[in-house]
Design a protein around this motif. Structure first.
Motif, PDB file in Angstrom:
ATOM      1  N   ILE A  98       0.879  -1.216   0.058  1.00 28.15           N
ATOM      2  CA  ILE A  98      -0.015  -0.251  -0.157  1.00 28.15           C
ATOM      3  C   ILE A  98       0.819   1.289   0.134  1.00 28.15           C
ATOM      4  O   ILE A  98       1.613   1.513   0.871  1.00 28.15           O
ATOM      5  N   ASN A  99       0.867   2.081  -1.025  1.00 25.04           N
ATOM      6  CA  ASN A  99       1.703   3.180  -1.330  1.00 25.04           C
ATOM      7  C   ASN A  99       3.244   2.801  -0.964  1.00 25.04           C
ATOM      8  O   ASN A  99       4.015   3.558  -0.306  1.00 25.04           O
ATOM      9  N   THR A 100       3.376   1.690  -1.660  1.00 28.79           N
ATOM     10  CA  THR A 100       4.868   1.142  -1.891  1.00 28.79           C
ATOM     11  C   THR A 100       5.227   0.448  -0.459  1.00 28.79           C
ATOM     12  O   THR A 100       6.401  -0.262  -0.508  1.00 28.79           O
ATOM     13  N   THR A 101       4.395   0.591   0.498  1.00 26.91           N
ATOM     14  CA  THR A 101       4.950  -0.059   1.748  1.00 26.91           C
ATOM     15  C   THR A 101       4.402  -1.436   1.900  1.00 26.91           C
ATOM     16  O   THR A 101       3.077  -1.713   1.690  1.00 26.91           O
ATOM     17  N   LEU A 151      -2.187   3.912  -3.567  1.00 25.01           N
ATOM     18  CA  LEU A 151      -1.680   3.061  -4.559  1.00 25.01           C
ATOM     19  C   LEU A 151      -1.670   1.466  -3.956  1.00 25.01           C
ATOM     20  O   LEU A 151      -0.986   1.287  -2.924  1.00 25.01           O
ATOM     21  N   TYR A 152      -2.504   0.668  -4.638  1.00 19.26           N
ATOM     22  CA  TYR A 152      -2.549  -0.583  -4.302  1.00 19.26           C
ATOM     23  C   TYR A 152      -2.067  -1.735  -5.224  1.00 19.26           C
ATOM     24  O   TYR A 152      -2.242  -1.400  -6.425  1.00 19.26           O
ATOM     25  N   HIS A 153      -0.853  -2.470  -4.891  1.00 16.00           N
ATOM     26  CA  HIS A 153      -0.170  -3.276  -5.635  1.00 16.00           C
ATOM     27  C   HIS A 153       0.098  -4.443  -5.044  1.00 16.00           C
ATOM     28  O   HIS A 153       0.730  -4.857  -4.264  1.00 16.00           O
ATOM     29  N   ALA A 154      -0.916  -5.535  -5.747  1.00 21.58           N
ATOM     30  CA  ALA A 154      -0.672  -6.933  -5.326  1.00 21.58           C
ATOM     31  C   ALA A 154       0.084  -7.795  -6.380  1.00 21.58           C
ATOM     32  O   ALA A 154      -0.122  -7.753  -7.712  1.00 21.58           O
ATOM     33  N   ALA A 155       1.090  -8.422  -5.879  1.00 18.56           N
ATOM     34  CA  ALA A 155       1.616  -9.405  -6.827  1.00 18.56           C
ATOM     35  C   ALA A 155       1.027 -10.684  -7.303  1.00 18.56           C
ATOM     36  O   ALA A 155       1.434 -11.356  -8.139  1.00 18.56           O
ATOM     37  N   SER A 156       0.237 -11.150  -6.448  1.00 15.71           N
ATOM     38  CA  SER A 156      -0.464 -12.278  -6.648  1.00 15.71           C
ATOM     39  C   SER A 156      -2.131 -12.289  -5.835  1.00 15.71           C
ATOM     40  O   SER A 156      -2.674 -11.199  -5.632  1.00 15.71           O
ATOM     41  N   LEU A 157      -2.552 -13.577  -5.700  1.00 15.33           N
ATOM     42  CA  LEU A 157      -4.044 -13.539  -5.178  1.00 15.33           C
ATOM     43  C   LEU A 157      -3.981 -12.504  -3.908  1.00 15.33           C
ATOM     44  O   LEU A 157      -3.235 -12.641  -3.038  1.00 15.33           O
ATOM     45  N   SER A 158      -5.178 -11.728  -3.595  1.00 13.19           N
ATOM     46  CA  SER A 158      -5.377 -10.720  -2.730  1.00 13.19           C
ATOM     47  C   SER A 158      -6.852 -10.506  -2.275  1.00 13.19           C
ATOM     48  O   SER A 158      -7.474 -10.909  -3.333  1.00 13.19           O
ATOM     49  N   ARG A 159      -7.011  -9.904  -1.091  1.00 15.96           N
ATOM     50  CA  ARG A 159      -8.370  -9.648  -1.050  1.00 15.96           C
ATOM     51  C   ARG A 159      -8.391  -8.565   0.168  1.00 15.96           C
ATOM     52  O   ARG A 159      -7.543  -8.542   1.056  1.00 15.96           O
ATOM     53  N   TRP A 160      -8.899  -7.341  -0.229  1.00 11.72           N
ATOM     54  CA  TRP A 160      -8.738  -6.217   0.682  1.00 11.72           C
ATOM     55  C   TRP A 160     -10.394  -6.112   1.395  1.00 11.72           C
ATOM     56  O   TRP A 160     -11.252  -6.290   0.601  1.00 11.72           O
ATOM     57  N   VAL A 161     -10.254  -5.584   2.379  1.00 12.24           N
ATOM     58  CA  VAL A 161     -11.598  -4.882   3.032  1.00 12.24           C
ATOM     59  C   VAL A 161     -11.474  -3.680   3.344  1.00 12.24           C
ATOM     60  O   VAL A 161     -10.410  -3.020   3.754  1.00 12.24           O
ATOM     61  N   ASN A 162     -12.420  -2.871   3.336  1.00 17.66           N
ATOM     62  CA  ASN A 162     -12.516  -1.150   3.568  1.00 17.66           C
ATOM     63  C   ASN A 162     -13.673  -0.941   4.061  1.00 17.66           C
ATOM     64  O   ASN A 162     -14.822  -1.290   3.744  1.00 17.66           O
ATOM     65  N   PHE A 163     -13.826  -0.246   5.361  1.00 18.22           N
ATOM     66  CA  PHE A 163     -14.815   0.085   6.148  1.00 18.22           C
ATOM     67  C   PHE A 163     -14.745   1.747   6.097  1.00 18.22           C
ATOM     68  O   PHE A 163     -13.795   2.414   6.454  1.00 18.22           O
ATOM     69  N   VAL A 164     -15.840   2.333   5.273  1.00 15.70           N
ATOM     70  CA  VAL A 164     -15.955   3.832   5.152  1.00 15.70           C
ATOM     71  C   VAL A 164     -16.804   4.406   6.226  1.00 15.70           C
ATOM     72  O   VAL A 164     -18.143   3.818   6.147  1.00 15.70           O
ATOM     73  N   GLU A 208       9.687   4.678   2.371  1.00 16.09           N
ATOM     74  CA  GLU A 208       8.726   4.388   1.615  1.00 16.09           C
ATOM     75  C   GLU A 208       7.514   5.473   1.233  1.00 16.09           C
ATOM     76  O   GLU A 208       7.241   5.537   0.075  1.00 16.09           O
ATOM     77  N   VAL A 209       7.437   6.438   1.965  1.00 17.73           N
ATOM     78  CA  VAL A 209       6.593   7.758   1.655  1.00 17.73           C
ATOM     79  C   VAL A 209       7.578   8.257   0.874  1.00 17.73           C
ATOM     80  O   VAL A 209       6.755   8.701  -0.387  1.00 17.73           O
ATOM     81  N   ARG A 210       8.572   8.654   1.118  1.00 14.72           N
ATOM     82  CA  ARG A 210       9.631   9.408  -0.194  1.00 14.72           C
ATOM     83  C   ARG A 210       9.533   8.687  -1.403  1.00 14.72           C
ATOM     84  O   ARG A 210       9.421   9.307  -2.432  1.00 14.72           O
TER      85      ARG A 210
END
Length: 325
Positions: A87-90, A107-120, A213-215
């Protein structure tokens, strides 16, 4: 008074993920495919009053970028595939959750199988529940996205209450959906569960000090904007390095460490996906050469070669498909 609620579920395959912009409520995300072979994506959203619970599965390597909603705070975590996701390169740790203040870039970067959850959730609603449960408010940072660490098993507990709510909503959809009373009960349960998780969490080792990572994330964004600006065909990597203030070798190392690929491949992926999206949305007057030029490809044969190698078909075939649809 009726408590508004709704549930949706959508499946994407093939080129469709590149057009899946509405995966986080109230914003727009750009998906970049590294290949169109066997792509499959699933998205669920449960709306309960003023909160949104969303989850998405990818069975393929993917890059997704956008910004979080401007009117709410987001709490996110990886239910699966944390070890393959940045997430954001971290790099994400298994028991971490991420806090996204309103409007921050992601920035979301997944190299293989992944599942995200987001609570807004609106921050005032979150704080109200926090005070009700503990008598004190949550301490939330607002400058940038950051991670906090849950106790062992905390991520699994959050995944369970998330899945319970989504599965119940899915089962009830065929019978007319949730009643207002049930929706309010689930609303309270989700809020309480996420608030408890935030109080149980401790700062991540990454969150209390300046992050390299932020930089690097800012550097990658700046380099990408330079490459995609205007219709410059092939901005030399040496020129990008010079403008960024880094040596060619340093730039190569930063990209490999941060996003798992060379700068050249990262920029090529961005340009090819821009062309893919445009070809899928073309009208009857649009041409392949116009799209190619827009995204910095001046040699049509090279463009067709790169495009076919990545997506498995010629750009003219994608254009014809869009006109049929």
């Amino acid at each position: 008074m009726l408590f508004q609620n709704s549930y949706l579920q959508h499946y994407y395959s093939g080129f469709e993920p590149s057009q899946a912009f509405d995966v986080v409520y109230g914003t727009s995300f750009e998906h970049r495919l590294l290949s169109a072979k066997r792509t499959s994506m699933k998205h669920q959203r449960l709306t309960l009053g003023d909160i949104r619970l969303e989850t998405g599965w990818y069975n393929f390597p993917v890059i997704a970028r956008g910004s979080m909603p401007k009117t709410a705070i987001c709490i996110g975590f990886m239910a699966e595939g944390a070890d393959a996701t940045r997430i954001n390169t971290t790099q994400i740790a298994t028991e971490e959750i991420q806090i996204y203040p309103a409007g921050v870039e992601l920035l979301y970067h997944a190299a293989s199988l992944s599942r995200w959850v987001n609570f807004v959730v609106p921050e005032e609603r979150l704080q109200k529940m926090a005070i009700e449960r503990t008598g004190r408010s949550l301490t939330l940072l607002r400058a940038a996205a950051y991670s906090i660490r849950l106790p062992v098993g905390g991520r699994r507990a959050l995944t369970r209450i998330t899945d319970d709510a989504l599965n119940l909503a899915r089962r009830l959809q065929s019978t007319g959906g949730m009643t207002s009373d049930l929706a309010q009960e689930i609303y309270g349960s989700l809020l309480a569960g996420y608030v408890d998780a935030l109080f149980d969490a401790v700062p991540s080792r990454k969150s209390g000090k300046p992050s390299i990572e932020v930089r690097h994330h800012h550097l990658i964004n700046a380099c990408e904007r330079l490459v995609l600006a205007g219709t410059e065909a092939d901005v030399a990597l040496a020129d990008i390095a010079k403008r960024s203030g880094y040596s060619m070798r340093s730039l190569q190392l930063i990209f490999r460490r941060s996003v798992g690929m060379t700068p050249g491949r990262w920029f090529m992926t961005a340009r090819l996906n821009g062309a893919l999206r445009d070809l899928l949305a073309c009208d009857q007057t649009c041409t392949v050469s116009e799209v190619a030029m827009k995204w910095g490809f001046r040699h049509m044969s090279r463009f067709s070669h790169y495009y076919q190698k990545t997506f498995g078909e010629l750009p003219s075939e994608t254009l014809n498909r869009s006109r049929v649809n």
